[in-house]
Structure formats: C-alpha cells, structure tokens
Design a protein around this motif. Structure first.
Motif, PDB file in Angstrom:
ATOM      1  N   LYS A 275       0.824  -1.209   0.000  1.00 28.77           N
ATOM      2  CA  LYS A 275       0.000   0.000   0.000  1.00 28.77           C
ATOM      3  C   LYS A 275       0.857   1.259   0.000  1.00 28.77           C
ATOM      4  O   LYS A 275       0.605   2.199  -0.774  1.00 28.77           O
ATOM      5  CB  LYS A 275      -0.940   0.012   1.210  1.00 28.77           C
ATOM      6  N   ILE A 315      -4.088  -6.094  -3.391  1.00 29.62           N
ATOM      7  CA  ILE A 315      -3.797  -5.008  -2.456  1.00 29.62           C
ATOM      8  C   ILE A 315      -3.321  -3.770  -3.214  1.00 29.62           C
ATOM      9  O   ILE A 315      -3.726  -2.638  -2.916  1.00 29.62           O
ATOM     10  CB  ILE A 315      -2.748  -5.449  -1.420  1.00 29.62           C
ATOM     11  N   SER A 318      -6.262  -2.070  -5.036  1.00 28.20           N
ATOM     12  CA  SER A 318      -7.193  -1.443  -4.096  1.00 28.20           C
ATOM     13  C   SER A 318      -6.561  -0.243  -3.403  1.00 28.20           C
ATOM     14  O   SER A 318      -7.243   0.530  -2.730  1.00 28.20           O
ATOM     15  CB  SER A 318      -7.662  -2.462  -3.044  1.00 28.20           C
ATOM     16  N   SER A 319      -5.239  -0.071  -3.601  1.00 28.47           N
ATOM     17  CA  SER A 319      -4.503   1.034  -2.967  1.00 28.47           C
ATOM     18  C   SER A 319      -4.015   2.075  -3.969  1.00 28.47           C
ATOM     19  O   SER A 319      -3.236   2.950  -3.615  1.00 28.47           O
ATOM     20  CB  SER A 319      -3.296   0.481  -2.192  1.00 28.47           C
ATOM     21  N   ALA A 354     -11.337  -8.226  -7.230  1.00 26.00           N
ATOM     22  CA  ALA A 354     -11.352  -8.034  -5.768  1.00 26.00           C
ATOM     23  C   ALA A 354     -11.058  -6.580  -5.419  1.00 26.00           C
ATOM     24  O   ALA A 354     -11.699  -5.991  -4.531  1.00 26.00           O
ATOM     25  CB  ALA A 354     -10.330  -8.955  -5.112  1.00 26.00           C
ATOM     26  N   ALA A 355     -10.106  -5.973  -6.129  1.00 28.01           N
ATOM     27  CA  ALA A 355      -9.746  -4.579  -5.865  1.00 28.01           C
ATOM     28  C   ALA A 355     -10.869  -3.636  -6.276  1.00 28.01           C
ATOM     29  O   ALA A 355     -11.183  -2.679  -5.554  1.00 28.01           O
ATOM     30  CB  ALA A 355      -8.465  -4.230  -6.616  1.00 28.01           C
ATOM     31  N   ALA A 358     -13.486  -3.670  -3.719  1.00 26.98           N
ATOM     32  CA  ALA A 358     -13.037  -2.935  -2.530  1.00 26.98           C
ATOM     33  C   ALA A 358     -13.097  -1.427  -2.748  1.00 26.98           C
ATOM     34  O   ALA A 358     -13.361  -0.665  -1.806  1.00 26.98           O
ATOM     35  CB  ALA A 358     -11.611  -3.349  -2.164  1.00 26.98           C
ATOM     36  N   CYS A 359     -12.882  -1.004  -4.001  1.00 28.31           N
ATOM     37  CA  CYS A 359     -12.925   0.424  -4.325  1.00 28.31           C
ATOM     38  C   CYS A 359     -14.343   0.924  -4.582  1.00 28.31           C
ATOM     39  O   CYS A 359     -14.534   2.126  -4.834  1.00 28.31           O
ATOM     40  CB  CYS A 359     -12.046   0.710  -5.541  1.00 28.31           C
ATOM     41  N   TRP A 365     -19.387  -4.513  -8.447  1.00 28.38           N
ATOM     42  CA  TRP A 365     -20.412  -4.967  -7.508  1.00 28.38           C
ATOM     43  C   TRP A 365     -21.593  -5.605  -8.234  1.00 28.38           C
ATOM     44  O   TRP A 365     -22.207  -6.549  -7.731  1.00 28.38           O
ATOM     45  CB  TRP A 365     -20.893  -3.807  -6.636  1.00 28.38           C
TER      46      TRP A 365
END
Length: 424
Positions: A275, A315, A318-319, A354-355, A358-359, A365
C-alpha cells in the motif's frame, strides 16, 4: 495530436467516448482526467484498435506478456498465447520477444488481437547489436531512437522505456549492496552500457527528443522501473525510491509536453509495504497511472507465482495501482505454456475484480450481486456465464453427474442453501 493535447483543449475524442461508455462514466470526467494525466488511452495514431482506458476511477486493467526468446522462437505459439490471453480477459498485450524475426512477429501479434500492444524497444536494440557480432554494452545510442521511431511507425501503442536509470544512480547502485542487484532485463542493458561507456543514459539525456516522438504518434510512455526489487529483501530500498523520484520529474515533463505517460512499479514487495509503495508513486509521479508487476509478496513459491502476485495485485489495485501485469506459474522458471498464460490471466483478473469491489466500483459490484442471485437460485448456467473462467467450473459440475439441480456433490441433501431457501 495526442489524447492529452485534445483533452487540454477541451475536445472530446472518439476514443474518450468509447472508454466512457465501457466504464459507465461521464465522458467529461474521462476528458478532464486525461488532461490531468491521471488517465491514459494507449492508442497509436497508426493503429486502429479498441481503445482502453487506464487510470483513476476506471476498472483495473490487465496486461499479458508474451514473446519468443533466443532459445524458444515459435511465433505461432506466441500468437496463440496472445489470443488466449485476450479471450480470458487481458486488456493489453506486451511483446517481450528477443527471438529472430521481431518485426514480423509484432505484425502478426497486432493483426491477431484487438487490444493495445506494448513493447520494450531496447530488447530489439540488444538483439540487433548481438546480430552484428557485438556485445550489449556496445549498443549504438542512436539505434535506441531509430528502433523507437520504427516501432512507433508500425503502430505500437505503449512502450516501456527505462529513462530513470541515470549515470549517478548506477554509480550509487554499485555500493548499495543489493541482494539481487538489477533484475530488469532492459535495466541491466542500460546500466551495463552506462558503466562501459561512462556516459549518461541516452533516454534520459535526450528525453525531449523522446517526447517529440511520443507526441507525433501518441505513444503512451510506460516509464520502466529498471531498479525494481527482485526479491523481498531489496524492496523499498534507496535505489528503487531514487529511481522513482527521477521518474516523477520525467512524468511532469511528459505531462507538460501533452504526452501520455504511466509509471511501472515494483515486482517483489512484502505484503505490509504494498500500500505504501502505491501511495508513494501516486504522490511522487503526479497521479500518473501506476502499472505494477504483481507485486509478488513472497519469494518462496516458484511454480505458484500467479498466486503470490494475485495477492499483491489485489492489495496494490485497491490502494491505487491501475494496471496489473500478469504473472504466470512459469515466472522465474521458463517461457509460459498456453495453460500457464490462462492461469496467469485468470489470477490477475481475480485480483483486479477483488480490488474493484473494494474500491466500490458499481460494475464490479453488479457482477457480485448477479453471482449471489444465481447461487441462491441454483442457476448453474448463469453462475458459469458470470465466472471469470467459464469452462473450469462447468467441468467440475459436470463431473458430479447429479440428478438434482439443487445440490452439488459437496453437501448433497445437506445443502444449507436448499434447506433454508424458503425460510430466510
């Protein structure tokens, strides 16, 4: 003309419209973020291909590397890999070939897939040098730009160029006591050339000329991380960060010249540093899209690096990372097979999805909600259609040979969903 120059003027191009429609985002947002340098659309003016947007607020994109080597030079196999990668969801293809007929190979790849194509031009410079009976360190600096211009005329959409490896950084690296030294092939070519010739990196020294070429063909510059860590022990060290600082200055020069630019990121990074690496890049490099290899978060899983990189990729994206370069199970070991390519793409797609979830991306979604509904209703066909890999889950299901559609062989008549379906 470039996408960025048009965006600066307030003009909306056809490519911007297509990206906006694909991403379900207003075209004004696309235009403004391109103007700011936070989104790129890699598309050479000499190539007609489907535009792909990479950057802030967009779905995470996936690149698949293919290419022949001096030891395995099967063009048809590599073309099949490119087609397979795109079939399973790769958004771009990079040709990393070091085999014999490089120009013919690029032409076949360009004609086989309708996605952006990237290259590492210094590979061709190195191959040409060896063909002349010389060593890599004897490369002609003028050939760097001749090859870049030649590939630009062919229609290459984005190019990895190791502009941040300066003479000063190479000298400092000699006393840095790195465990793995330089693991970037292009980075090694340039660093060795700099040491042998005691001269500055031509790509850094003549960066303004490079910008002129990029502007003329609207090549997206992908500023390579030649000093990326090749093992966890070297992650986030001074050499890596010093190069990133240099790249940040080059990003600003590119953006000021209305040239599209993104930055490549580290390969081996411990989980707890992923991150921060993304945040540092976004800060130093003025919000330019970040293109990362993996990152691989453990070094002790050869044969499974598609998994180690998917963990890091999820990760990273998503970062703040925008573009994930796939890693196959063959990473560090051999050229990937067709099955390796498929596994690598799917692993990266999992990380990207997945990212994006998460965002909070609506499109990501929506797929998750569709899958939840299909599973509740035992709608197997819909589940397979929604799945990133549509064939593998279907083959598992078909092995069961069950006569009841509302169960699988794992739970059978004890299925929790079936028992509670009408109660909760």
């Amino acid at each position: 003309m470039t996408q960025k120059s048009e965006a600066i003027k307030g003009n909306i191009t056809e490519e911007m419209k297509i990206v906006a429609k694909d991403e379900n985002i207003s075209v004004d947002k696309i235009r403004s973020r391109i103007a700011e340098g936070k989104i790129v659309i890699p598309k050479n003016i000499n190539r007609n291909t489907k535009p792909v947007g990479i950057g802030q607020g967009l779905t995470t994109k996936i690149n698949a590397n293919i290419g022949s080597s001096s030891k395995i030079d099967d063009i048809d196999l590599e073309v099949d890999k490119a087609k397979l990668a795109v079939e399973y969801g790769a958004d771009a293809i990079m040709d990393l070939s070091t085999g014999s007929d490089l120009k013919n190979f690029r032409e076949k790849i360009k004609n086989s897939v309708n996605v952006p194509i990237g290259t590492v031009p210094i590979y061709e410079v190195g191959v040409n040098t060896l063909k002349k009976g010389k060593e890599i360190v004897d490369m002609d600096s003028d050939d760097f730009f001749k090859v870049i211009e030649s590939q630009a005329k062919e229609g290459i959409d984005f190019m990895t160029l190791h502009c941040g490896i300066t003479k000063d950084l190479v000298e400092k690296l000699q006393i840095a006591k790195r465990k793995m030294g330089i693991v970037s092939r292009g980075g090694t070519f340039l660093a060795s050339w700099i040491l042998n010739n005691n001269e500055e990196n031509p790509l850094y020294e003549n960066y303004d000329y490079l910008l002129e070429l990029a502007y003329e063909y609207d090549i997206t510059l992908s500023l390579g991380d030649g000093l990326r860590p090749g093992c966890l022990e070297d992650a986030s060290d001074i050499s890596q960060i010093q190069e990133l600082v240099t790249l940040g200055t080059l990003v600003k020069r590119s953006q000021d010249a209305n040239v599209q630019v993104m930055v490549e990121g580290p390969g081996h990074v411990p989980l707890n540093q992923v991150k921060s690496n993304m945040e540092i890049e976004k800060t130093i490099c003025h919000g330019a899209p970040f293109y990362v290899l993996g990152p691989i978060v453990t070094d002790i899983a050869p044969g499974y690096d598609h998994i180690t990189s998917a963990i890091g990729g999820a990760i990273a994206a998503s970062s703040g990372a925008d573009f994930l370069c796939y890693v196959t199970p063959a990473e560090h070991l051999s050229l990937p097979s067709l099955e390796d390519v498929k596994e690598g793409v799917i692993a990266s797609k999992i990380a990207a999805q997945a990212a994006d979830v998460a965002c909070g991306l609506d499109s990501a979604w929506a797929k998750e909600k569709e899958m939840g509904k299909a599973r509740r209703n035992f709608d197997w066909d819909s589940q397979f259609d929604i799945a990133l890999d549509k064939s593998k889950p279907r083959s598992y299901r078909n092995k069961c040979e069950l006569d009841d559609e509302e169960m699988c062989a794992m739970c059978g008549e004890y299925c929790a969903v079936k028992i509670a379906k009408d109660k909760f």
